[in-house]
Write an enzyme that holds these catalytic residues in place. Structure first.
Site, short mmCIF file in Angstrom:
data_model
loop_
_atom_site.label_atom_id
_atom_site.label_comp_id
_atom_site.label_asym_id
_atom_site.label_seq_id
_atom_site.Cartn_x
_atom_site.Cartn_y
_atom_site.Cartn_z
N SER A 3 8.83 7.66 -2.87
CA SER A 3 9.20 8.04 -1.98
C SER A 3 7.66 7.16 -0.62
CB SER A 3 10.72 8.36 -1.07
OG SER A 3 10.24 8.80 0.33
N ASP B 182 4.76 12.81 7.56
CA ASP B 182 5.93 13.63 6.92
C ASP B 182 6.14 13.62 5.11
OD1 ASP B 182 6.33 10.64 6.46
OD2 ASP B 182 8.71 10.81 6.42
N LYS C 234 16.95 3.72 17.90
CA LYS C 234 16.45 3.18 17.99
C LYS C 234 18.08 1.36 17.62
CE LYS C 234 13.34 4.95 14.71
NZ LYS C 234 13.07 4.62 12.96
N GLU D 226 6.65 17.00 9.36
CA GLU D 226 7.66 16.78 10.47
C GLU D 226 8.84 17.52 10.71
OE1 GLU D 226 9.17 11.85 11.35
OE2 GLU D 226 10.56 13.26 9.31
N ALA E 164 23.13 9.40 10.11
CA ALA E 164 22.03 8.67 9.52
C ALA E 164 22.63 8.88 8.20
CB ALA E 164 21.38 10.12 9.93
P1 0O2 Z 1 13.17 9.72 4.50
O1 0O2 Z 1 14.18 10.09 3.48
O2 0O2 Z 1 13.30 10.85 5.58
O3 0O2 Z 1 11.47 10.61 2.91
P2 0O2 Z 1 9.26 4.80 9.55
O4 0O2 Z 1 7.56 3.98 10.42
O5 0O2 Z 1 9.81 4.34 11.18
O6 0O2 Z 1 9.49 4.09 8.71
P3 0O2 Z 1 8.03 7.08 10.54
O7 0O2 Z 1 6.50 6.28 11.75
O8 0O2 Z 1 7.15 7.80 10.29
O9 0O2 Z 1 8.28 5.86 9.75
O10 0O2 Z 1 8.96 7.52 12.23
P4 0O2 Z 1 10.32 6.89 12.67
O11 0O2 Z 1 11.16 5.87 12.47
O12 0O2 Z 1 10.17 8.16 13.19
O13 0O2 Z 1 10.75 8.09 11.38
C1 0O2 Z 1 10.90 8.17 10.36
C2 0O2 Z 1 11.79 8.96 9.92
O14 0O2 Z 1 13.06 9.48 10.08
C3 0O2 Z 1 12.68 7.81 8.34
O15 0O2 Z 1 11.95 9.11 7.29
C4 0O2 Z 1 14.09 9.17 8.16
O16 0O2 Z 1 14.38 10.32 7.94
C5 0O2 Z 1 14.61 8.96 9.84
N1 0O2 Z 1 15.03 7.53 10.56
C6 0O2 Z 1 14.85 6.81 10.97
N2 0O2 Z 1 14.38 5.72 11.62
C7 0O2 Z 1 16.11 5.79 10.59
C8 0O2 Z 1 17.04 5.30 10.71
O17 0O2 Z 1 17.46 4.15 11.04
N3 0O2 Z 1 18.41 5.51 9.56
C9 0O2 Z 1 18.37 6.68 9.48
N4 0O2 Z 1 18.80 6.69 8.45
N5 0O2 Z 1 17.08 7.47 9.71
C10 0O2 Z 1 16.13 7.25 10.22
P5 0O2 Z 1 11.81 8.11 5.81
O18 0O2 Z 1 10.50 8.24 5.36
O19 0O2 Z 1 12.15 6.27 5.97
O20 0O2 Z 1 12.62 8.68 4.64
#
Ligand code: 0O2
Length: 204
Positions: free
Chosen positions: A56, A78, A118, A145, A157
């Site tokens: 992941s 995270d 978003k 995180e 979500a």
């Molecule tokens: P997982 O499954 O949690 O490991 P990004 O650059 O946006 O991809 P960043 O910079 O870390 O990531 O920041 P963001 O967007 O604030 O937070 C990312 C995490 O928030 C994601 O982790 C998801 O858990 C959740 N998330 C953010 N946007 C969405 C969305 O549109 N739909 C859903 N279902 N979850 C979301 P990961 O690592 O992508 O996934």
């Protein structure tokens, strides 16, 4: 060989983040227990946590940076994640205020996707905290995180994640349907708080 060393390095970094995660979870559990002693409703409903798998983390680095080197993997904030689920939307901000006052970690970043959802409708409050840990004989800072959301936001979500995982490029029609559900759930959240407050004022 390169993959093997990426895996070994990631496991070491993930172990450090896991130390930080344990500290954060202990602090959250202490707050949750203290709040359960009062007569008021406890804002914490469910607390879960996870360490990101190597696959992941690689997928995220490739999506964000086009590569998954060790330094890119270590830049992810995270690797360790906590998710706190509340019953009501305003409970999220009660918990947020508590967490900013915990002396064992420091909030270094806040993304309020409730005030600013978003474009697809995703709502949640995200915090990055840094925690001081003792690892391999020295003290280090690691990020954790914390995602705080209510049950309606979590339902949305979870379903969106399942569908996006199976169909990474959904049609505009599907995206639009998810946005409409998110808008309905945002209204549901407001109604739920209003009904809760009306019920309480009827008791007085
Ligand atoms: P997982 O499954 O949690 O490991 P990004 O650059 O946006 O991809 P960043 O910079 O870390 O990531 O920041 P963001 O967007 O604030 O937070 C990312 C995490 O928030 C994601 O982790 C998801 O858990 C959740 N998330 C953010 N946007 C969405 C969305 O549109 N739909 C859903 N279902 N979850 C979301 P990961 O690592 O992508 O996934």
């Amino acid at each position: 060989m390169e993959n093997l060393s990426v895996q070994t390095e990631y496991e070491r970094f993930a172990a450090m983040c896991q130390c930080g995660l344990r500290n954060v979870l202990a602090s959250i559990e202490n707050i949750r227990q203290q709040m359960s002693l009062s007569d008021d409703r406890n804002p914490f409903s469910i607390v879960t946590s996870r360490i990101k798998t190597l696959d992941s983390a690689i997928e995220k680095c490739e999506r964000k940076y086009g590569e998954a080197s060790i330094s890119r993997l270590r830049s992810l904030q995270d690797i360790a994640g906590v998710r706190i689920i509340t019953d009501f939307e305003d409970d999220i901000f009660v918990i947020h205020d508590m967490l900013t006052r915990v002396p064992t970690f420091t909030v270094i970043e806040k993304n309020d996707y409730i005030a600013n959802p978003k474009p697809n409708g995703y709502r949640s409050l995200h915090l990055i905290v840094t925690v001081n840990i003792f690892f391999e004989g020295r003290s280090r800072m690691v990020p954790v995180e914390i995602q705080i959301r209510d049950k309606a936001m979590d339902l949305w979500a979870s379903l969106e994640h399942i569908i996006k995982y199976k169909h990474p490029n959904p049609s505009p029609e599907i995206v639009g349907q998810f946005k409409r559900i998110a808008d309905s759930l945002a209204k549901f959240d407001k109604d739920a708080m209003r009904i809760r407050d009306e019920a309480a004022s009827n008791d007085n």
